[in-house]
Write a protein that holds these residues in place. Structure first.
Motif, short mmCIF file in Angstrom:
data_model
loop_
_atom_site.label_atom_id
_atom_site.label_comp_id
_atom_site.label_asym_id
_atom_site.label_seq_id
_atom_site.Cartn_x
_atom_site.Cartn_y
_atom_site.Cartn_z
N GLY A 131 63.95 74.34 21.84
CA GLY A 131 64.05 74.78 23.23
C GLY A 131 62.70 74.77 23.92
O GLY A 131 61.65 74.83 23.27
N ILE A 132 62.75 74.68 25.24
CA ILE A 132 61.54 74.71 26.07
C ILE A 132 61.74 75.73 27.18
O ILE A 132 62.75 75.67 27.91
N ILE A 133 60.83 76.68 27.31
CA ILE A 133 60.91 77.71 28.34
C ILE A 133 59.94 77.42 29.47
O ILE A 133 59.01 76.61 29.32
N ASP A 134 60.15 78.10 30.60
CA ASP A 134 59.37 77.78 31.80
C ASP A 134 57.91 78.21 31.70
O ASP A 134 57.00 77.40 31.86
N GLN A 135 57.66 79.49 31.41
CA GLN A 135 56.28 79.97 31.44
C GLN A 135 56.15 81.24 30.62
O GLN A 135 57.00 82.13 30.67
N LEU A 136 55.06 81.32 29.88
CA LEU A 136 54.71 82.53 29.14
C LEU A 136 53.24 82.42 28.79
O LEU A 136 52.81 81.41 28.23
N GLN A 137 52.48 83.46 29.12
CA GLN A 137 51.04 83.40 28.88
C GLN A 137 50.68 83.95 27.51
O GLN A 137 51.36 84.81 26.95
N ALA A 138 49.57 83.44 27.00
CA ALA A 138 49.00 83.91 25.74
C ALA A 138 48.36 85.28 25.94
O ALA A 138 48.19 85.75 27.08
N PRO A 139 47.99 85.95 24.87
CA PRO A 139 47.35 87.26 25.02
C PRO A 139 45.96 87.20 25.64
O PRO A 139 45.48 88.19 26.19
N TRP A 140 45.30 86.01 25.59
CA TRP A 140 43.88 85.93 25.97
C TRP A 140 43.77 85.38 27.39
O TRP A 140 43.98 84.19 27.64
N THR A 141 43.40 86.23 28.33
CA THR A 141 43.38 85.84 29.74
C THR A 141 42.26 84.85 30.07
O THR A 141 42.36 84.14 31.08
N ASP A 142 41.21 84.80 29.27
CA ASP A 142 40.10 83.89 29.56
C ASP A 142 40.21 82.58 28.80
O ASP A 142 39.29 81.76 28.81
N TRP A 143 41.34 82.35 28.13
CA TRP A 143 41.55 81.13 27.36
C TRP A 143 41.96 80.01 28.30
O TRP A 143 42.82 80.19 29.16
N ASP A 144 41.36 78.82 28.13
CA ASP A 144 41.67 77.71 29.02
C ASP A 144 43.04 77.09 28.74
O ASP A 144 43.53 76.27 29.51
N LYS A 145 43.68 77.48 27.62
CA LYS A 145 45.03 76.99 27.29
C LYS A 145 46.01 78.16 27.33
O LYS A 145 46.91 78.27 26.47
N ASN A 178 65.57 86.91 26.63
CA ASN A 178 66.06 87.88 27.60
C ASN A 178 65.10 89.04 27.78
O ASN A 178 64.88 89.51 28.90
N THR A 179 64.51 89.49 26.69
CA THR A 179 63.58 90.62 26.76
C THR A 179 62.31 90.25 27.51
O THR A 179 61.81 91.02 28.34
N LEU A 180 61.79 89.07 27.23
CA LEU A 180 60.57 88.62 27.91
C LEU A 180 60.84 88.10 29.31
O LEU A 180 59.91 87.89 30.10
N ASP A 181 62.12 87.89 29.65
CA ASP A 181 62.53 87.41 30.98
C ASP A 181 61.98 86.02 31.26
O ASP A 181 61.45 85.75 32.33
N VAL A 182 62.10 85.13 30.26
CA VAL A 182 61.70 83.74 30.45
C VAL A 182 62.95 82.88 30.56
O VAL A 182 64.02 83.22 30.04
N GLN A 183 62.81 81.75 31.23
CA GLN A 183 63.96 80.87 31.48
C GLN A 183 63.92 79.66 30.57
O GLN A 183 62.90 79.01 30.40
N LEU A 184 65.06 79.35 29.97
CA LEU A 184 65.19 78.18 29.12
C LEU A 184 65.42 76.95 30.00
O LEU A 184 66.42 76.86 30.70
N LEU A 185 64.48 76.01 29.97
CA LEU A 185 64.58 74.80 30.79
C LEU A 185 65.32 73.67 30.09
O LEU A 185 65.94 72.83 30.75
N ALA A 186 65.23 73.63 28.78
CA ALA A 186 65.89 72.56 28.02
C ALA A 186 66.13 73.07 26.61
O ALA A 186 65.39 73.91 26.09
N GLY A 187 67.17 72.53 25.97
CA GLY A 187 67.45 72.92 24.60
C GLY A 187 68.27 74.19 24.51
O GLY A 187 69.05 74.51 25.40
N GLU A 188 68.05 74.95 23.45
CA GLU A 188 68.85 76.15 23.19
C GLU A 188 67.98 77.27 22.65
O GLU A 188 66.86 77.04 22.18
N ASN A 189 68.54 78.46 22.68
CA ASN A 189 67.86 79.64 22.18
C ASN A 189 68.05 79.72 20.66
O ASN A 189 68.87 79.02 20.08
N PHE A 190 67.29 80.60 20.02
CA PHE A 190 67.52 80.89 18.61
C PHE A 190 68.88 81.58 18.45
O PHE A 190 69.33 82.32 19.34
#
Length: 418
Positions: free
Chosen positions: A212-226, A145-157
């Motif tokens: 659980g699986i969430i929709d999208q969240l980026q890593a801290p490193w913007t130039d990382w290919d993953k 909820n704080t990060l505003d990500v959506q749960l696509l499958a499974g459950e939250n902690f």
């Protein structure tokens, strides 16, 4: 220059090609220099445009969090009587009750901030198997909820899943939430609902169950290919230095930031508050290098294009001044202004063609070097024909002025002796 039969337009270019080539051979140094200039300009411009497009696309990628209404800060405790666990619990309770706050969590790292944790996840246990690089965010049950990500499958902690992570601890909880991108990397072509419940391994052998699986969240490193390979671990960090991530109601961020800094600073005299920053500011800082590169490359492109255009104008103007009497003779023999303009436009087109063909070869060569040395992406093929068309157009526009000047030379000039 030779006389052209303007009554036979279909053969005009064929009649003019020979005289143009002979004229260029008499001044081949100037024509060659312009062709080389066009080739170099095309090489730099095409690769620059490609880099600018790539950097712009990276800057526009969504981080997955509510950037407009989110900020974070750090709390640094000191003194023998400072209890990090008690302080973190009290701070979270206070932050979550604060007017204008949607939710708040303690977190070990911040998306697109440039600094964070990473681990490798494997689908099979054992040091002989390669892990998939994964950014790690430690959050509690309020993390989604704080990060505003959506749960696509499974459950939250659940609240009972959250554990304290002590200094130097190397074990992990047995539950994990991962992003959709990471799920597809680990288990290609499998539906998300089937991936939930599968086991992955961290530290080569320690098992973790994907809950659980969430929709999208980026890593801290913007130039990382993953950059979208992310896992959420149900943990609080038991450290004197705690980082809090706060999401506010729309339009309340700036006011909440001022309130939080003042109230947290006075609520506990055994710690200091520092590093408060919005996600918007973090994005600007993280992509500052991209922004600077775009500005530099854009400036270089403008300068090169201008210099190339001026070079074409100079060569064409010199050619006109050298052949005034010949042009006057053509005019006296019946050549129209349009025929004179066409002559110089065609001459420039031939020079530009040599330049852009050579430039296409140089463009591919430079891109191969950039890919090898700087790990950039390979150039998309369509950039080259577009670059060729642009340089042809620049050449035609640049030569049009001198061509018009040549067309205005009066026929009477052919009879002058000086």
């Amino acid at each position: 220059m030779s006389t052209v039969n303007n009554n036979v337009p279909k053969t005009t270019i064929n009649w003019e090609t020979g005289p143009i080539l002979r004229a260029l051979m008499r001044n081949k140094v100037g024509a060659l220099l312009i062709a080389i200039q066009i080739a170099v300009t095309m090489t730099i411009i095409v690769n620059s445009v490609f880099i600018i497009v790539q950097r712009s696309q990276e800057m526009q990628r969504a981080s997955g969090v509510d950037e407009d209404n989110s900020f974070y800060l750090s709390s640094l405790g000191f003194g023998h009587d400072f209890n990090s666990k008690v302080s973190i619990k009290e701070d979270l309770n206070f932050l979550r009750r604060l007017p204008g706050v949607v939710n708040a969590i303690q977190i070990n790292a911040v998306p697109i901030s440039g600094s964070g944790w990473s681990m490798g996840l494997q689908t099979q246990a054992g040091a002989e198997y390669d892990g998939v690089g994964t950014a790690v965010y430690m959050v509690d049950e309020q993390g989604l909820n704080t990060l505003d990500v959506q749960l696509l499958a499974g459950e939250n902690f659940s609240a009972t899943d959250i554990t304290w992570r002590e200094d130097s601890q190397n074990t992990w909880p047995n539950k994990v939430i991962i992003t959709q991108a990471l799920a597809k990397t680990l288990f290609a072509d499998q539906p998300l609902t089937q991936i939930v419940g599968k086991t992955v391994f961290i530290n080569d052998i320690q098992a973790m169950i994907i809950v659980g699986i969430i929709d999208q969240l980026q890593a801290p490193w913007t130039d990382w290919d993953k950059v979208e390979n992310v896992m959420l671990s149900p943990q609080w960090l038991a450290q004197s230095a705690a980082r809090y991530f706060i999401r506010t109601e729309p339009g309340q961020r700036d006011q909440v930031m001022a309130d939080v800094e003042e109230r947290l600073a006075t609520s506990n005299k055994s710690r200091i508050i520092k590093g408060m920053r919005s996600l918007q500011e973090t994005r600007e800082r993280s992509y500052r290098g991209h922004t600077a590169m775009i500005k530099i490359l854009s400036t270089v492109m403008i300068i090169l294009t201008t210099v190339t255009a001026l070079g074409i104008v100079g060569l064409a103007s010199f050619s006109v001044n050298q052949r005034k009497k010949q042009i006057g003779t053509r005019r006296a023999l019946g050549a129209t202004r349009g025929a004179i303009i066409r002559y110089f436009m065609l001459e420039n087109f031939m020079i530009s063609t040599v330049g852009v063909v050579f430039g296409a070869i140089l463009t591919v060569g430079l891109n191969m070097i950039l890919v090898e040395v700087f790990s950039l992406q390979a150039l998309d093929w369509y950039y080259i024909p577009i670059g060729m068309l642009v340089l042809w157009l620049v050449g035609q526009l640049a030569v049009f002025g001198p061509a018009q000047k040549a067309a205005n030379i009066p026929p009477a000039l052919a009879t002058r002796t000086v």
